[in-house]
Enzyme design. Structure first.
Site, PDB file in Angstrom:
ATOM      1  CG  ASN A   1       0.002   4.916   3.266  1.00 38.04           C
ATOM      2  OD1 ASN A   1      -0.662   5.620   4.016  1.00 38.04           O
ATOM      3  ND2 ASN A   1      -0.464   3.817   2.707  1.00 38.04           N
TER       4      ASN A   1
ATOM      5  CE  LYS B   1      -2.851   4.778   0.289  1.00 39.59           C
ATOM      6  NZ  LYS B   1      -4.240   4.406   0.259  1.00 39.59           N
TER       7      LYS B   1
ATOM      8  CG  ASP C   1      -0.460   4.781   7.444  1.00 38.79           C
ATOM      9  OD1 ASP C   1      -0.674   4.607   8.653  1.00 38.79           O
ATOM     10  OD2 ASP C   1      -0.782   5.802   6.830  1.00 38.79           O
TER      11      ASP C   1
ATOM     12  CB  THR D   1      -4.850   3.140  -3.310  1.00 41.55           C
ATOM     13  OG1 THR D   1      -4.913   3.202  -1.893  1.00 41.55           O
ATOM     14  CG2 THR D   1      -5.647   4.272  -3.883  1.00 41.55           C
TER      15      THR D   1
ATOM     16  CG  ASP E   1      -2.098   0.997   1.011  1.00 44.17           C
ATOM     17  OD1 ASP E   1      -2.398   1.365  -0.152  1.00 44.17           O
ATOM     18  OD2 ASP E   1      -2.672   1.438   2.014  1.00 44.17           O
TER      19      ASP E   1
END
Ligand code: ATP
Ligand code: MG
Length: 274
Positions: free
Chosen positions: A139, A136, A152, A169, A134
């Site tokens: 984060n 991105k 995160d 995402t 995750d």
């Protein structure tokens, strides 16, 4: 920091930093040492049993076990009746996402410095069989020196085996995840290609008006380099060797660090304050 030994009484609470999905983040100072941290307060009421056990415990255990300059440290955690407290490294530079929005796009030096730092952090994580999945801009945080920090770990997974769950995402999803096929650590290499593009152009490569179109563009690897501003062919070469549908043919993390664009542009200190 053994968990049981800490409580809220050990900290002086300072400025409110921001809201998250499950709670709030405050600047805090450990009273005895004066050490400044970010205290993330999660309200148990906002989590159901599933989330506490499966999501948060995983986030806590994984992040607590990692110690790398480009991974946000989770120093300790404790809880009371109603709240869970995470004692986190304070990232004074805030969210990378905000910096990207304010600069529109990053210089090649800045982009290469961040990509090299992320490749090193991911190599460390992959060695420990941790796949983040995750990554991105939201984060990614910056410390006071301008070094990038992966935060995160809510979606990270610790495993040797190939995984088959849908998460992440959509703009940052690798084709094998969009198609719900098995995936492994190579999804993070794909994401580095997406991030490198977004750092240099300000938008992720497969952005579209609706989710279905993004899925379709990811599956086709419909990669287009805008001509709105100059980006070197070496940078495009790196992106093209990461955004490869066959996950086994993507550039390895080691090869990213040896890529001419990285060697030429990345600041070895990982700091970027130009
Ligand atoms: P999630 O619950 O999915 O993590 P979130 O990322 O929106 O959601 P938090 O991680 O709780 O929320 O963060 C809330 C705010 O605090 C964000 O603006 C984030 O940038 C900031 N923040 C979180 N951790 C730190 C930290 N260690 N140092 C500095 N700022 C932080
Ligand atoms: Mg967050």
């Amino acid at each position: 920091m053994p968990n049981e030994e800490w409580s809220l009484a050990d900290f002086e609470i300072g400025r409110f930093i921001g809201d998250g999905k499950f709670g709030k983040v405050y600047l805090a100072r450990e009273k005895e040492s004066g050490f400044v941290v970010a205290l993330k307060i999660i309200y148990k009421q906002k989590l159901d049993k599933y989330r506490f056990h499966a999501y948060l415990r995983r986030e806590i255990e994984i992040q607590h076990s990692l110690n790398h300059p480009n991974v946000l440290r989770l120093f300790a955690w404790f809880h009371d009746e109603t709240r869970i407290f995470l004692v986190l490294e304070y990232a004074a530079g805030g969210e990378l996402y905000k910096l990207l929005k304010s600069l529109d796009h990053f210089s090649e030096k800045r982009a290469a410095t961040y990509i090299a730092s992320l490749a090193k952090a991911l190599a460390y994580c992959h060695d420990k069989h941790v796949i983040h999945r995750d990554i991105k801009p939201e984060n990614l945080l910056l410390d006071v020196m301008g070094r990038i920090k992966i935060a995160d770990f809510g979606w990270a997974v610790q495993s040797n085996a190939k995984r088959q769950t849908m998460c992440g995402t959509i703009d940052y999803l690798a084709p094998e995840m969009v198609e719900k096929r098995e995936h492994d650590h190579a999804v993070d290499n794909w994401t580095l290609g997406i991030l490198c593009y977004e750092f240099l152009y300000g938008v992720p490569p497969f952005e579209a008006d609706d989710q279905y179109d993004t899925f379709r563009r990811i599956i086709k690897v419909d990669l287009v380099f805008p001509t709105s501003h100059y980006v070197s062919s070496e940078a495009k070469d790196l992106i093209s060797h990461l955004l490869v549908k066959d996950s086994s043919k993507r550039l390895s993390l080691q090869k990213i660090l040896e890529h001419p664009w990285i060697v030429r542009n990345a600041d070895p200190s990982g700091c970027c304050n130009e």
